[in-house]
Design an enzyme around this catalytic site. Sequence first.
Site, mmCIF file in Angstrom:
data_model
loop_
_atom_site.group_PDB
_atom_site.id
_atom_site.type_symbol
_atom_site.label_atom_id
_atom_site.label_comp_id
_atom_site.label_asym_id
_atom_site.label_seq_id
_atom_site.Cartn_x
_atom_site.Cartn_y
_atom_site.Cartn_z
ATOM 1 N N CYS A 141 21.071 40.740 34.212
ATOM 2 C CA CYS A 141 19.813 40.886 33.477
ATOM 3 C C CYS A 141 18.635 41.345 34.331
ATOM 4 O O CYS A 141 17.837 42.184 33.863
ATOM 5 C CB CYS A 141 19.487 39.609 32.709
ATOM 6 N N ARG A 178 30.004 34.405 41.245
ATOM 7 C CA ARG A 178 29.539 33.022 41.110
ATOM 8 C C ARG A 178 30.207 32.157 42.184
ATOM 9 O O ARG A 178 31.440 32.190 42.345
ATOM 10 C CB ARG A 178 29.883 32.473 39.723
ATOM 11 N N GLN A 211 31.588 41.033 33.344
ATOM 12 C CA GLN A 211 30.909 40.645 32.106
ATOM 13 C C GLN A 211 30.695 41.855 31.201
ATOM 14 O O GLN A 211 30.232 42.898 31.656
ATOM 15 C CB GLN A 211 29.553 40.013 32.408
ATOM 16 N N ASP A 248 28.305 42.632 29.318
ATOM 17 C CA ASP A 248 26.967 42.054 29.255
ATOM 18 C C ASP A 248 26.006 43.015 28.563
ATOM 19 O O ASP A 248 25.982 44.206 28.878
ATOM 20 C CB ASP A 248 26.489 41.809 30.688
ATOM 21 N N HIS A 302 21.805 43.416 26.916
ATOM 22 C CA HIS A 302 20.457 42.873 26.786
ATOM 23 C C HIS A 302 19.697 43.727 25.790
ATOM 24 O O HIS A 302 19.617 44.951 25.941
ATOM 25 C CB HIS A 302 19.751 42.841 28.140
ATOM 26 N N LYS A 358 20.420 29.006 23.258
ATOM 27 C CA LYS A 358 21.508 29.966 23.042
ATOM 28 C C LYS A 358 22.406 29.501 21.913
ATOM 29 O O LYS A 358 22.473 28.315 21.579
ATOM 30 C CB LYS A 358 22.336 30.158 24.313
ATOM 31 N N HIS A 386 19.950 38.092 25.481
ATOM 32 C CA HIS A 386 21.180 38.279 26.255
ATOM 33 C C HIS A 386 22.377 38.068 25.336
ATOM 34 O O HIS A 386 22.363 37.187 24.470
ATOM 35 C CB HIS A 386 21.292 37.246 27.382
#
Length: 673
Positions: free
Chosen positions: A350, A379, A397, A399, A401, A491, A537
């Site tokens: 992000c 991670r 991911q 991912d 946004h 979330k 997200h």
Amino acid sequence: MAEQPSMNITLDGVPRQVTPGTTGTELFETDREVVAMRVDGEPWDLSRQLPAGAAVEPITLSSPTGLEILRHSCTHVMAQAVQEVFPEVNLGIGPFITDGFYYDFGGIDAVTPELLREIEKRMKRIVKEGQTFRRRDISEQEGRAELADQPYKLELITTKGQGAEASASVEVGAGGLTIYDNVRRDGTVAWKDLCRGPHLPSTRHIGQGFALTKFSSAYWKGDQNGDSLQRIYGTAWASKEDLKAYQERLKEAERRDHRRLGAELDLFSFPEELGAGLPVFHPKGGVLKRVMEDYVRQAHVDNGFLYVGTPHISREGLFHTSGHLPYYADGMFPPMDDDGQAYYLKAMNCPMHNLIFKSRGRSYRELPLRFFEFGTVYRNEKSGVLQGLTRVRSITQDDSHSYCTPEQAPDEVRHLLSFVLTLLADFGLDDFYLEVSTRDEDGRKKEKFIGTDEQWDSATRILEEIAQQCAAEHGLQVVADPGGAAFYGPKISVQAKDAIGRTWQMSTVQYDFNQPERFGLEYTAADGSHQRPVMIHAAKFGALERFIGVLTEHYAGAFPAWLAPVQVRLVPVAEAFDGYVDEVAAQLRAQGLRVETDHSDDRFGKKIRNAAKDKVPFTLIAGGEDVEAGAVSFRFRDGSQANGVPVAQAVAHIARVVAERVNDPAGEKLSRD
């Protein structure tokens, strides 16, 4: 005659009068299914007296709370049995956990399977004896005196039960401590423990639905610098039948374990040379990963997302700007030094997507603006929590946004949830519930979260309303998760059940009012003013590696034909037919299908067994009669067979099943109508 005194309570919401001093045992004496009660929302022992005005609800053994009480009661029985074998044992803690319980012991011999059987045998005797669980309120001074020979219990008293595990085992309040006695029928105390409870009325309620399952080493309070202890695990259920059903589920889960299947099917591995939690995908696993990525990438494009790419490392300052440092520092790998400048491996995409948004002026006409990336993040997971592909350190991911106006935010969340559910269903997962993660209910630990109360209230209200609307539309359940929010906003997560009923957290949609502020993101509104966008997200699979692990177990390695690394294997009955199967293979490949031909020296029967072991969706067999007829014989994964199928029909059938992305094995069968 004097009138009997009475007091008011409510039982399951219905007003009722009872005699002062009435216990739960007396209130529920005619209902043998009730093993505890909830008083004003808190689980209590039945033996406790009811306070005036209390709201009382029964707790049955088979209810979720009843099972927790059953399992915690089992820890006391197990610890009593262990102390019978090792009188000088140092007792640790013994909480219930998902599907079971454990207890930590110091000063005992290393646990062996034989010792486990001996302890379980003693537990059965204690259960049959029908000892009662008796709660006692005592002072700290009395607790120290009674447990003077138990150093870990004395430490818990000193620290007032601080820590997640300790607090599950010790009650510390204004009145002091609570101890639970295991009391024999003659009134003598067989065993005791510092504990908050509640417990079952009697060990007889445990019945035959328990078993000890495994043992391991542990550290006192999880501290590697602490004492080394022996941990014994068990499971407990409301009945022997429930226990057997659970044990069968475990066997099925073991059969589906993606780590074993990954090796058997040559999909992926975890080389020791790389380090824990860092998988490599072999060619077949690479095909599976690529097919998933290609499909998901195109699905994002079709839903209005713009594909972007960002680097794997960044200067430290970027993560201070985003707020992840220091809030998320423990989840990130230590920084690298470049001539005095610290660089971090990115643990999230992000912040970099924010830089893309900020790279030029943005107009309200562009919003919602949706960025998408298959970004690899890293991670720093502790080695003890790593588990195959479902918990790794290198994470791909899917991912995205979304940047939108505050007015667009509800529709954007709704769009993302609809997209997520459709995408998961495309891969054969269609049993979901929604979980809404917020700050904890009473506002404690606010230091964990960024933003004002007004921002949190607004964002939480939006997500809760949309979750309820989506649930109503799709027939789903909504579950609250107080305290589970990310530090920057609430979330919604999609919890999906696999083929054997296990729940996996898959997709997340998170509302972020924090990062646009911290990065100074703006768009030009219709009136010419500069406004702050809302950032949302979304991770559809969460992590591609994890999703592959989940799908491997969901399908037990027998992936649908459209996902399978090898979709068709051709097996000639004899070497004389090699040329013919090669011609058929060429026709299949011309349709874009993934095909293998088995020209090995193995006997025909072994070739068929190998195809079944490799879980290939379609095995096509060719012998003399097939060659003469221009046909093949189909062998399906369930062992059934269709003979003499014309090659053109066979190719068309397989191509159709793959093109339509059929997930149901029954849909792979050939219709001869």
